[in-house]
Design a protein around this motif. Structure first.
Motif, PDB file in Angstrom:
ATOM      1  N   MET B   1       1.067  -1.600  -0.302  1.00 26.10           N
ATOM      2  CA  MET B   1       0.184  -0.186  -0.063  1.00 26.10           C
ATOM      3  C   MET B   1       1.236   1.311  -0.410  1.00 26.10           C
ATOM      4  O   MET B   1       0.997   1.843   1.151  1.00 26.10           O
ATOM      5  CB  MET B   1      -0.974   0.095   1.375  1.00 26.10           C
ATOM      6  N   ALA B   2       1.527   1.507  -0.613  1.00 28.07           N
ATOM      7  CA  ALA B   2       2.243   2.744  -1.129  1.00 28.07           C
ATOM      8  C   ALA B   2       1.643   3.853  -1.138  1.00 28.07           C
ATOM      9  O   ALA B   2       0.382   3.445  -2.285  1.00 28.07           O
ATOM     10  CB  ALA B   2       3.119   2.581  -1.727  1.00 28.07           C
ATOM     11  N   GLY B   3       1.961   5.428  -0.565  1.00 30.58           N
ATOM     12  CA  GLY B   3       1.146   6.195  -0.583  1.00 30.58           C
ATOM     13  C   GLY B   3       0.989   7.333  -1.922  1.00 30.58           C
ATOM     14  O   GLY B   3       2.333   7.676  -2.699  1.00 30.58           O
ATOM     15  N   ALA B   4       0.260   8.134  -2.649  1.00 22.25           N
ATOM     16  CA  ALA B   4       0.589   8.636  -2.841  1.00 22.25           C
ATOM     17  C   ALA B   4       1.046  10.173  -2.799  1.00 22.25           C
ATOM     18  O   ALA B   4       0.647  10.170  -1.710  1.00 22.25           O
ATOM     19  CB  ALA B   4      -1.156   9.461  -3.775  1.00 22.25           C
ATOM     20  N   ALA B 148      -9.095   2.060  12.238  1.00 22.94           N
ATOM     21  CA  ALA B 148      -9.212   0.366  11.397  1.00 22.94           C
ATOM     22  C   ALA B 148      -9.951   0.854  10.158  1.00 22.94           C
ATOM     23  O   ALA B 148     -10.216   0.356   9.192  1.00 22.94           O
ATOM     24  CB  ALA B 148      -9.954  -0.354  12.568  1.00 22.94           C
ATOM     25  N   ARG B 149     -11.417   1.734  10.655  1.00 26.94           N
ATOM     26  CA  ARG B 149     -12.111   2.379   9.549  1.00 26.94           C
ATOM     27  C   ARG B 149     -11.409   2.852   8.494  1.00 26.94           C
ATOM     28  O   ARG B 149     -11.975   2.691   7.215  1.00 26.94           O
ATOM     29  CB  ARG B 149     -13.815   3.022  10.116  1.00 26.94           C
ATOM     30  N   ALA B 150     -10.841   3.847   8.724  1.00 27.80           N
ATOM     31  CA  ALA B 150      -9.996   4.832   7.528  1.00 27.80           C
ATOM     32  C   ALA B 150      -8.932   3.664   6.818  1.00 27.80           C
ATOM     33  O   ALA B 150      -8.740   3.918   5.474  1.00 27.80           O
ATOM     34  CB  ALA B 150      -9.542   5.703   8.415  1.00 27.80           C
ATOM     35  N   LEU B 151      -8.870   2.622   7.485  1.00 32.11           N
ATOM     36  CA  LEU B 151      -7.223   2.451   6.676  1.00 32.11           C
ATOM     37  C   LEU B 151      -7.773   0.287   6.181  1.00 32.11           C
ATOM     38  O   LEU B 151      -7.330   0.234   4.908  1.00 32.11           O
ATOM     39  CB  LEU B 151      -6.255   1.666   8.156  1.00 32.11           C
ATOM     40  N   VAL B 152      -9.212   0.530   6.516  1.00 32.71           N
ATOM     41  CA  VAL B 152      -9.636  -0.796   5.423  1.00 32.71           C
ATOM     42  C   VAL B 152      -9.465  -1.055   4.249  1.00 32.71           C
ATOM     43  O   VAL B 152      -9.841  -1.916   3.188  1.00 32.71           O
ATOM     44  CB  VAL B 152     -11.036  -1.437   6.000  1.00 32.71           C
ATOM     45  N   ILE B 153      -9.948   0.332   4.250  1.00 32.52           N
ATOM     46  CA  ILE B 153     -10.170   0.503   2.175  1.00 32.52           C
ATOM     47  C   ILE B 153      -8.736   0.792   1.171  1.00 32.52           C
ATOM     48  O   ILE B 153      -9.370   0.910   0.856  1.00 32.52           O
ATOM     49  CB  ILE B 153     -11.517   1.547   2.270  1.00 32.52           C
ATOM     50  N   GLU B 154      -7.636   0.629   2.255  1.00 34.88           N
ATOM     51  CA  GLU B 154      -6.453   0.684   1.479  1.00 34.88           C
ATOM     52  C   GLU B 154      -6.635   1.976   0.852  1.00 34.88           C
ATOM     53  O   GLU B 154      -6.574   1.802  -0.435  1.00 34.88           O
ATOM     54  CB  GLU B 154      -7.154  -0.378   0.541  1.00 34.88           C
ATOM     55  N   PRO B 155      -6.291   2.777   1.285  1.00 31.51           N
ATOM     56  CA  PRO B 155      -6.818   5.051   0.520  1.00 31.51           C
ATOM     57  C   PRO B 155      -4.969   4.675   0.259  1.00 31.51           C
ATOM     58  O   PRO B 155      -4.192   4.159   0.698  1.00 31.51           O
ATOM     59  CB  PRO B 155      -7.538   5.364   2.381  1.00 31.51           C
ATOM     60  N   LYS B 156      -5.526   5.708  -0.436  1.00 32.75           N
ATOM     61  CA  LYS B 156      -3.875   6.122  -1.178  1.00 32.75           C
ATOM     62  C   LYS B 156      -3.154   8.010  -0.614  1.00 32.75           C
ATOM     63  O   LYS B 156      -2.631   7.481   0.119  1.00 32.75           O
ATOM     64  CB  LYS B 156      -4.225   7.220  -2.557  1.00 32.75           C
ATOM     65  N   ILE B 188       2.186   3.784   3.552  1.00 30.02           N
ATOM     66  CA  ILE B 188       0.482   5.060   3.547  1.00 30.02           C
ATOM     67  C   ILE B 188       0.967   6.898   3.202  1.00 30.02           C
ATOM     68  O   ILE B 188       1.508   7.175   4.957  1.00 30.02           O
ATOM     69  CB  ILE B 188      -0.811   5.113   3.771  1.00 30.02           C
ATOM     70  N   THR B 189       1.115   7.441   3.223  1.00 25.35           N
ATOM     71  CA  THR B 189       1.273   8.080   3.132  1.00 25.35           C
ATOM     72  C   THR B 189       0.340   9.052   3.859  1.00 25.35           C
ATOM     73  O   THR B 189      -1.262   8.852   4.338  1.00 25.35           O
ATOM     74  CB  THR B 189       0.675   9.370   1.450  1.00 25.35           C
ATOM     75  N   THR B 190       0.931   9.507   5.440  1.00 26.53           N
ATOM     76  CA  THR B 190      -0.268  10.347   5.681  1.00 26.53           C
ATOM     77  C   THR B 190       0.217  12.177   6.631  1.00 26.53           C
ATOM     78  O   THR B 190       1.174  12.477   6.415  1.00 26.53           O
ATOM     79  CB  THR B 190       0.341   9.694   7.476  1.00 26.53           C
ATOM     80  N   ILE B 191      -0.452  12.537   6.240  1.00 23.25           N
ATOM     81  CA  ILE B 191      -0.942  13.475   6.962  1.00 23.25           C
ATOM     82  C   ILE B 191      -1.885  14.600   8.744  1.00 23.25           C
ATOM     83  O   ILE B 191      -3.236  13.383   8.845  1.00 23.25           O
ATOM     84  CB  ILE B 191      -1.775  14.825   5.864  1.00 23.25           C
ATOM     85  N   TYR B 192      -1.079  14.914   9.091  1.00 23.69           N
ATOM     86  CA  TYR B 192      -1.632  14.469  10.350  1.00 23.69           C
ATOM     87  C   TYR B 192      -1.357  15.687  11.005  1.00 23.69           C
ATOM     88  O   TYR B 192      -0.324  16.682  11.143  1.00 23.69           O
ATOM     89  CB  TYR B 192      -0.318  13.348  11.112  1.00 23.69           C
ATOM     90  N   VAL B 193      -2.829  16.424  11.476  1.00 26.44           N
ATOM     91  CA  VAL B 193      -3.086  17.671  12.183  1.00 26.44           C
ATOM     92  C   VAL B 193      -2.942  17.779  13.740  1.00 26.44           C
ATOM     93  O   VAL B 193      -3.663  16.902  14.409  1.00 26.44           O
ATOM     94  CB  VAL B 193      -3.748  18.031  11.714  1.00 26.44           C
ATOM     95  N   THR B 194      -2.008  18.392  14.188  1.00 26.31           N
ATOM     96  CA  THR B 194      -2.095  18.531  15.398  1.00 26.31           C
ATOM     97  C   THR B 194      -1.249  20.211  16.354  1.00 26.31           C
ATOM     98  O   THR B 194      -0.671  20.738  15.210  1.00 26.31           O
ATOM     99  CB  THR B 194      -1.324  17.627  16.218  1.00 26.31           C
ATOM    100  N   HIS B 195      -1.534  20.519  17.129  1.00 29.68           N
ATOM    101  CA  HIS B 195      -1.533  21.212  18.078  1.00 29.68           C
ATOM    102  C   HIS B 195      -0.203  21.036  19.106  1.00 29.68           C
ATOM    103  O   HIS B 195       0.219  22.088  19.818  1.00 29.68           O
ATOM    104  CB  HIS B 195      -2.641  22.088  18.631  1.00 29.68           C
TER     105      HIS B 195
END
Lengths: 260, 337, 260
Positions: B1-4, B148-156, B188-195
């Motif tokens: 599952m390489a990411g975009a 799990a819900r977000a990853l199971v669909i094998e998103p880009k 997987i390409t991940t964008i993580y938002v935090t303060h």
């Protein structure tokens, strides 16, 4: 693609239109009639003046106010202990059951409750009159006073009484400084509700009041449906509405955070 | 599952008069975790929602692997998103929540079951959870379900909006590790938002510090930490003493930053500048001791390793010396150390 | 501190007293004598009579039709508006929707009467139904928008998972909105079915609802066998039973939902 904005407008339209035609327009008609003399075709304030100053009407208004105030005070006195018991001493199943018991009257028709009371009073030999009227008002309005007070008291954190006692509060202090302040918003909401509703009550004065049952409600009824004094009736209705709306706004502003 | 690879080009977004994003150009590299770090209101969630396709930018484009995705709606973007309040479907069980994305794609029966169970294993939830209502779970467990819900669909792309916001410290630490582990294994390409800068430091391959709608500095955590571009970054990412450059020992004007751990207590090793001061506060913080020392009216904060602190006999009111190396002084806008 | 015991006794007595009139009414409905005070043993006489009571039957069907139409109509209108805003409250809409609830019923009734007269509409089934709808629409809207479900966020989540508009509606929005919709329908139905004052002012010759019928009979008991006191008690008991069963059914429905 229909834009989001226009979809929003389209879906709100039916609601707004319904309210506009079936509520706001009639209200405007009400206002209009209260100023419009049908028989002379002119606009005038005469009806308001008549309704407020003419002793015939003024007496009814004052009488209704008296009845309303008595109702408020009586229901308050009767329901406060119940609300106190339910929140302070009652828990779990008992509390839920009590709540159900006291809210069920809401499901039973207002009219029917009045009739039921009338039957009972009849059996006890109490005929239509002032006493029956007051009893009827109290009986019908107890749930309306109880629920707000209960709701407002229920917000009191359960440990607060313990906390106060560990800090040395005696019975009087407990009531005055803790319980009453928590109950106050509910008391005021309930009182406002009962006051305004009992002012224009029509069913109970007619059924139970007999000769002494000529309050604002029956007055308006007589003016509009039984008589032809539409304008005076409208003026009275407007006066009562303004009173209610003002009180509601005041109460909402003042107690918004506390109850809702 | 390489990411975009996700690329934002010159993105602007306003809400009425308020400009939420201004001229944002940023690339989230494929297979890496890019953290958007900033205070509330800086636009990071807005940018994330634009990446998801839930919002459209007023200006600018969004590219997934060089393909223009700006006008592609969220349901066709193939992104997995974990929302700040999780947004788990309250009327569905754990299993159904996770299965939702698969069912929507027409996957059924055994294949569905296999993939859901696989995902539950991946996030560390065992079979006792399958039929539980999501509302019955603890915060940490709900997080895992959302993941799990977000990853199971094998998103880009995986998008995380403050996923650890309401959790206990320990649970947070554990989940942070899990997120890194999962991301590393799935690449997987991940964008993580935090303060939270500590979260950012623990998880980021690249951190993008944001402020009032703009990206102020981008880079690997260490680089941004050691070479902050300006005062804001210096004090937002890591903690620093902001002092006058002359006080810091530089022959120039303006303010500079001095990292707390760069201020040495009673230095016997070589430092370039030394001052005398009085200790005003001592706070034990586990691996470190945090000190506040008053030097001629200026209060400097120090972070002293526990070992070093134990050697000194220092308490509130003690007279101490503090010093630092000039090379550790962080200047900006041309102020050099 | 007033003893717990005393408060408890008081609360329970009040609770019981609240239902005594209703109990009396129910018991007397089995009393074959037309007069309440005279007890003649148990009998189903009045209930049997009810089966032949054409008026009561007409009144019942009238109430039913008006209530069904009005509640469906008002809930639908409110639903369309609430749906578009995904259950979030718009301040503008709120302020539009509250006045009908705050305004005293008599004033509203008079306004409707005057408006319908002005427009020249013949009073009857339609005017009654419309009058109810004005009020119901506001109530339905409030009921639908008190939900704590964050529809928009859940919709976003579903969309990122690939669900199209229809799927989102079917799988997410509808199931979660259902309790609210049922509540709105139930409340507006009940409000309409038991409504008296607005109906009184908006009805025309030949059209009467159950409350109107009861009102007429309660005011002039003994005029006909159907209208005698205990006959009315039988009718009232039946109506109460219906109302209570709806209440019970609704509570069971809610409890089931909470459990599941």
């Amino acid at each position: 693609m229909v834009s989001w904005r226009s979809r929003l407008v389209l879906s709100i339209a039916p609601l707004v239109l319904t309210l506009a035609t079936l509520f706001y327009a009639p209200t405007l008609a009400l206002v209009y009639y209260s100023f419009y003399d049908r028989f002379r075709g002119a606009l005038t304030v005469e009806f308001y003046l008549d309704v407020l100053l003419n002793p015939l009407y003024a007496n009814v208004i004052i009488y209704s106010l008296n009845i309303a105030v008595i109702t408020v005070l009586a229901t308050l006195a009767l329901t406060l202990p119940v609300a106190a018991y339910m929140t302070l001493y009652s828990r779990g199943l008992e509390r839920v059951l009590l709540l159900v018991v006291f809210t069920t009257p809401f499901w039973i028709d207002f009219l029917l409750r009045a009739w039921a009371l009338k039957s009972l009073l009849y059996m006890l030999g109490v005929r239509e009159g002032f006493l029956a009227l007051i009893l009827g008002m109290i009986y019908d309005y107890i749930p309306f006073m109880l629920l707000p007070i209960y709701a407002s008291l229920a917000r009191m954190p359960p440990n607060i009484v313990y906390a106060a006692r560990t800090l040395g509060a005696g019975a009087l202090d407990l009531w005055a400084r803790i319980i009453v302040p928590y109950a106050l918003p509910g008391i005021l909401v309930g009182s406002t509700l009962v006051l305004l509703m009992s002012l224009t009550e029509l069913v109970i004065p007619t059924l139970l009041g007999g000769v002494r049952g000529f309050t604002l409600g029956p007055l308006i009824y007589t003016l509009i449906l039984a008589g032809d004094e539409w304008s005076r009736g409208a003026a009275l209705a407007i006066i009562v509405t303004v009173l209610s709306v003002l009180t509601a706004i005041l109460a909402y502003r003042r107690f918004r955070g506390l109850m809702f | 599952m390489a990411g975009a690879e996700v690329r934002f080009e010159d993105v602007w977004k306003s809400y009425g008069r308020v400009v939420a994003l201004r001229e944002v150009t940023l690339t989230a590299q494929g297979g890496r975790i890019t953290v958007l770090l900033g205070p509330s209101g800086c636009g990071k969630t807005t940018l994330l929602k634009i990446a998801a396709g839930l919002l459209q930018p007023d200006r600018g484009r969004v590219y997934f692997n060089d393909l223009d995705y700006t006008d592609v709606p969220a349901e066709r973007r193939d992104v997995g998103m974990v929302f700040q309040d999780l947004a788990l479907f309250p009327h569905m069980s754990v299993f159904d929540n996770i299965a939702f994305g698969l069912r929507v794609r027409g996957i059924r029966g055994l294949e569905l079951e296999r993939r859901v169970k696989e995902m539950l294993d991946l996030v560390g939830l065992d079979r006792s959870f399958y039929n539980r209502r999501v509302t019955e779970l603890s915060g940490g467990q709900q997080q895992r379900v959302a993941l799990a819900r977000a990853l199971v669909i094998e998103p880009k792309v995986l998008l995380l909006d403050e996923p650890l916001a309401h959790l206990d410290y320990k649970v947070k630490q554990r989940l942070l590790e899990e997120i890194r582990r999962i991301q590393r294994s799935l690449r997987i390409t991940t964008i993580y938002v935090t303060h939270d800068q500590l979260e950012a430091m623990s998880v980021a391959d690249v951190v993008a510090v944001m402020r009032e709608g703009s990206v102020v500095q981008v880079g690997p955590p260490r680089e941004v930490y050691e070479n902050p571009k300006d005062l804001y970054v210096a004090s937002f990412f890591g903690d620093a003493n902001i002092v006058d450059s002359k006080f810091a020992g530089l022959n120039s004007e303006g303010l500079v930053a001095l990292r707390l751990e760069d201020v040495i207590l009673n230095p016997n090793e070589s430092v370039d500048i030394v001052y005398e001061g009085v200790v005003e506060d001592v706070v034990f913080q586990g691996a470190f001791v945090s000190l506040e020392v008053n030097v001629n009216g200026r209060v400097l904060k120090l972070l002293v390793p526990r070992r070093d602190f134990a050697r000194e006999d220092v308490s509130v009111g003690s007279r101490v010396r503090v010093g630092w190396r000039l090379s550790n002084v962080r200047g900006f806008n041309g102020v050099m150390a | 501190m007033i003893s717990r015991r005393a408060l408890r006794v008081y609360t329970y007595s009040t609770a019981i007293l609240l239902y005594v009139p209703i109990a009396v009414m129910v018991i007397n409905s089995f009393n074959p004598s037309p007069y309440i005070g005279v007890w003649e043993g148990l009998s189903l006489h009045w209930y049997q009579l009810l089966l032949r009571d054409r008026e009561a039957f007409t009144a019942f069907t009238n109430s039913l039709t008006v209530a069904v139409v009005s509640s469906t109509l008002s809930t639908s209108i409110a639903l369309i508006a609430a749906f578009q805003t995904r259950g979030r409250r718009l301040v503008a809409l709120d302020s539009l929707v509250y006045p009908p609830i705050v305004m005293p019923e008599v004033a509203e009734a008079v306004a409707l009467f005057l408006a319908f007269t002005y427009v020249g509409v013949e009073k009857g089934w339609l005017t009654v139904m419309l009058g109810h709808t004005a009020f119901n629409v506001a109530f339905a809207y409030v009921t639908l928008t008190v939900s704590k479900v964050r529809f928009e966020e859940l919709e976003n989540a579903a969309r990122t998972l690939g669900a199209g508009r229809l799927e989102v509606f079917k799988n997410i929005i509808l199931p979660l909105a259902m309790p609210g919709i049922v509540a709105a329908l139930a409340i507006t139905f009940l409000l309409s079915f038991t409504n008296f004052i607005k109906t009184l002012f908006t009805t025309g010759p030949g059209f009467y609802t159950l409350p109107i019928l009861i009102w007429n009979r309660a005011r002039r008991p003994g005029v006909s066998e159907f209208a005698s006191q205990n006959a009315l008690n039988a009718l009232a008991t039946l109506v109460t039973l219906v109302a209570l069963s709806i209440a019970v059914a609704y509570t069971i429905y809610m409890v089931k939902r909470v459990r599941s």
